[in-house]
Design a protein around this motif. Sequence first.
Motif, PDB file in Angstrom:
ATOM      1  N   PRO A  57     -11.154   5.965   6.637  1.00 44.20           N
ATOM      2  CA  PRO A  57     -11.029   4.901   5.428  1.00 44.20           C
ATOM      3  C   PRO A  57     -12.343   4.433   5.232  1.00 44.20           C
ATOM      4  CG  PRO A  57      -9.201   4.718   7.148  1.00 44.20           C
ATOM      5  CD  PRO A  57     -10.205   5.679   7.723  1.00 44.20           C
ATOM      6  N   ASP A  94       1.168  12.365   6.947  1.00 44.30           N
ATOM      7  CA  ASP A  94       1.885  12.718   5.787  1.00 44.30           C
ATOM      8  C   ASP A  94       2.415  14.067   5.544  1.00 44.30           C
ATOM      9  OD1 ASP A  94      -0.682  14.321   6.193  1.00 44.30           O
ATOM     10  OD2 ASP A  94      -1.723  13.541   4.422  1.00 44.30           O
ATOM     11  N   VAL A 111       3.195   6.457   6.219  1.00 48.77           N
ATOM     12  CA  VAL A 111       1.778   6.928   6.290  1.00 48.77           C
ATOM     13  C   VAL A 111       0.505   6.219   6.567  1.00 48.77           C
ATOM     14  CG1 VAL A 111       0.197   8.622   5.317  1.00 48.77           C
ATOM     15  CG2 VAL A 111       2.559   9.070   5.212  1.00 48.77           C
ATOM     16  N   ASP A 112       0.459   4.945   5.911  1.00 46.33           N
ATOM     17  CA  ASP A 112      -0.577   4.212   5.909  1.00 46.33           C
ATOM     18  C   ASP A 112      -0.517   3.307   7.108  1.00 46.33           C
ATOM     19  OD1 ASP A 112      -1.390   4.861   3.421  1.00 46.33           O
ATOM     20  OD2 ASP A 112      -1.128   3.113   2.208  1.00 46.33           O
ATOM     21  N   LYS A 167       4.429   6.518   1.416  1.00 42.46           N
ATOM     22  CA  LYS A 167       2.995   5.957   1.602  1.00 42.46           C
ATOM     23  C   LYS A 167       3.038   4.737   2.550  1.00 42.46           C
ATOM     24  CE  LYS A 167      -0.905   5.043  -1.367  1.00 42.46           C
ATOM     25  NZ  LYS A 167      -1.717   5.580  -0.424  1.00 42.46           N
ATOM     26  N   LEU A 224      -6.688   5.729  12.498  1.00 40.85           N
ATOM     27  CA  LEU A 224      -7.961   5.917  11.832  1.00 40.85           C
ATOM     28  C   LEU A 224      -8.915   4.553  11.875  1.00 40.85           C
ATOM     29  CD1 LEU A 224      -7.136   7.957   8.881  1.00 40.85           C
ATOM     30  CD2 LEU A 224      -7.653   8.959  11.108  1.00 40.85           C
ATOM     31  N   GLU A 225      -8.254   3.423  12.117  1.00 38.77           N
ATOM     32  CA  GLU A 225      -8.682   2.228  12.117  1.00 38.77           C
ATOM     33  C   GLU A 225      -8.621   1.373  13.024  1.00 38.77           C
ATOM     34  OE1 GLU A 225      -9.285   1.023   7.390  1.00 38.77           O
ATOM     35  OE2 GLU A 225      -7.177   0.815   8.055  1.00 38.77           O
ATOM     36  N   VAL A 282      -5.194   5.643   3.847  1.00 40.94           N
ATOM     37  CA  VAL A 282      -5.021   4.009   3.726  1.00 40.94           C
ATOM     38  C   VAL A 282      -5.435   3.391   2.525  1.00 40.94           C
ATOM     39  CG1 VAL A 282      -4.867   2.025   5.121  1.00 40.94           C
ATOM     40  CG2 VAL A 282      -5.365   4.089   6.371  1.00 40.94           C
ATOM     41  N   ASN A 332      -1.971   5.815  10.000  1.00 41.98           N
ATOM     42  CA  ASN A 332      -3.259   5.941   9.655  1.00 41.98           C
ATOM     43  C   ASN A 332      -3.777   4.660  10.002  1.00 41.98           C
ATOM     44  OD1 ASN A 332      -3.248   8.618   9.408  1.00 41.98           O
ATOM     45  ND2 ASN A 332      -3.201   8.364   7.067  1.00 41.98           N
ATOM     46  N   ARG A 333      -3.374   3.401   9.855  1.00 46.61           N
ATOM     47  CA  ARG A 333      -4.197   2.391  10.015  1.00 46.61           C
ATOM     48  C   ARG A 333      -4.470   2.280  11.592  1.00 46.61           C
ATOM     49  NH1 ARG A 333      -1.302  -0.338   5.945  1.00 46.61           N
ATOM     50  NH2 ARG A 333       0.467  -0.903   7.414  1.00 46.61           N
TER      51      ARG A 333
END
Lengths: 411, 298
Positions: free
Chosen positions: B156, A182, A378-379, A375, A386-387, B247, A382-383
């Motif tokens: 998240p 971000d 950035v998402d 956004k 972070l996921e 997210v 991050n997916r």
Amino acid sequence: MKKLLVAALLALGLAQAQQVTITYWQYDFKSKVDTINELIKQFEAANPGIKVVQQTFPYDAYQQKVASAVAAGQGPDVVNLYYGWLPTWVKAGYLQALPDELSKSLDTDFIGMVQAAKVNGKYYGIPTAVRALALFYNKDLFKAAGIKNPPRTWDEFYAAGQKLTVKQGNRYTQIGYGISPDGQDHNVVREILVRQAGGRPYSDDDRKVLYGGPEGLKAFRTYTDWVKKYDIGIPNFFPGNNGYRDGFIAGKIGMIIDGSFAIGTIRDGAKFNWGVTEIPIDRPGARKANFGSFWLHGLSPLATGAKRDAALKFLQFITSADTERMWLERVGELPARKAILKDPKLSTDPIYGPFVVGLSYAKATPFVDEAAQRKVMVDAINRVLLENADPDTSLKQAAAEDQKILDQFWK
Amino acid sequence: MKPRFSLATREALWALAFLAIPLVFFLFIRIYPAFQALWLSLFEWNADPAKRHYVGLEHYSRMLTDATLGKALRNTVLYTVIGVPLQLALGLILALLLQSVTRLRDLFRAIYFTPYITPAVAVAWVFSWMLSPNFGIVNEVLGLLGIPAQKFLTSPAQALPTVTAIVVWQNLGFQVVLFLAGLESIPRTYYEAARIDGAGGWATFRHITLPLLNPVMVFSAVIATIGFLQLFTQVVNLNFTDQGGPVGSTLTLALYIYQLAFARFQLGYAAAVTVLLFGLILIITLVQLRILSRRVEY
């Protein structure tokens, strides 16, 4: 006596009638506010009939103030805005198109990226300064890790990043690169890595998202590998706003990619030797790319009649060649006019140089709704980070969401 | 001369005059704009009122396919469902404990109340450092206990519960004060009578304290629910450069409305989402009042 008084009052009334007051709005940033105040003094001295009032607001509240004030008819005549906001502002009726005389000078005298100040073929504002990205590196950390030169290719970047990353058990105490989806990294992916991989982020008419294609997928995997494969940094290493920059200033991060607008903050804060270098490339001679951006001054619909004439004069004054030189000196932002950028003193400067060189091949992403499009990217990042989502799936999802935003805008 | 009105009438007139000022304020500053939002939601926004064109229910049909709105709605409900019971339960436990404390009572009360009067922005900043996976004191302590470092706000999966916990922590002081006032108002004689009848601690709590706290409970539940449904400040500040992230995991309806209106200038659509939030709060509050405020029989 009475007659004299009447005459004096009449004269005063006449002077009042000739006096035009216009309002200039920008967000609160000390060096910019001070410089504009000084420019207003010069402008008023040269234009006795015009008075300019500057009003500033905290950055977080800025767009909110504009949104409500202009609609209430109480807002600015000349307003400062980020180029990425331009399309949404124009669509919602917050800006008026510039007259054709000004457009010509923008096409010929200004750096090519100001084309992003056009909506439907018309210019809606003029910038004083432009910005590009470059790699900031901590020379002392480089020396301590035995790295001789700043990285020129991505392989050198990974090698340096790994040497600079220090872990204690599972916790990082120092990282090589300040990962910040971000911060500027979403621009790095969209505008730098996609183009270096031979792709384009959007179609030329700005109606289609193209980064979901093979070049985009390659670029996206390259970026997420910085964390996943090469382990040269982790997101959210430092908490807070612009934690990547704070971490660099604190001497805990070896390298960051940041804009020329960060020079002042880093210069004031960093207590070590640091340098700036161009964004790395795949191999010597490979394609270069950079993300350019700018803030511009536009004319609100409140500037009509005599106010509009005065506002246009002021607009030209704060974007003149003289102003741009003064801006560079006082605010430290790079000039938007080609002629001044060509000054060899600027391109060989150890700090400004890499940015000026970067500007020569930089492109300003043609956002239609910057807040939403940022956004989306950035998402997407991050997916994956972070996921643990699959990079291809995540980027394809982003491309579809982004396309929806474009369709919604052009509808 | 005899006054035109009796003393009582004059007093009533004065009272009405004073009441009229806040009434006018509420009508024009609060209620009228609220209804204006309803009207606005049927238009495509433009800074110039003459250029706002009517789009009917277009914004409402857009909501049906807006995945971000779905996420914000789901998050908002989650915040409320986790936050409100937690806040009420912890508040009641603390109030009961504080009531039985006799020494330094005011000091304890002051300590528990402090978070409530601390600015949310400052709280958010301090927490984002305390909960940092790499530098935070919380993970330091967890490490000493042999628990691996947690990502908290940067994950998240954990971000929403973490934000909820911080909000509960901040609201707790106010909640405790409410319950303490409620507890003080229960006549001592009931407890004495119960003790004489041989009732134990749990029985007195179950049959005297809880039923008599019902009015406070209803008030708290309604106010806390509205607070969580309108959650904004903490969410904005706990992840300032990716508000509502990571997210979209902490995005709330109120924040989404703000972003639509003031970062994307889609004020018409933002107004439509506001109407949705208004409807949600109205329905939930009415249901709560109906279920919770049953007449209590002693």
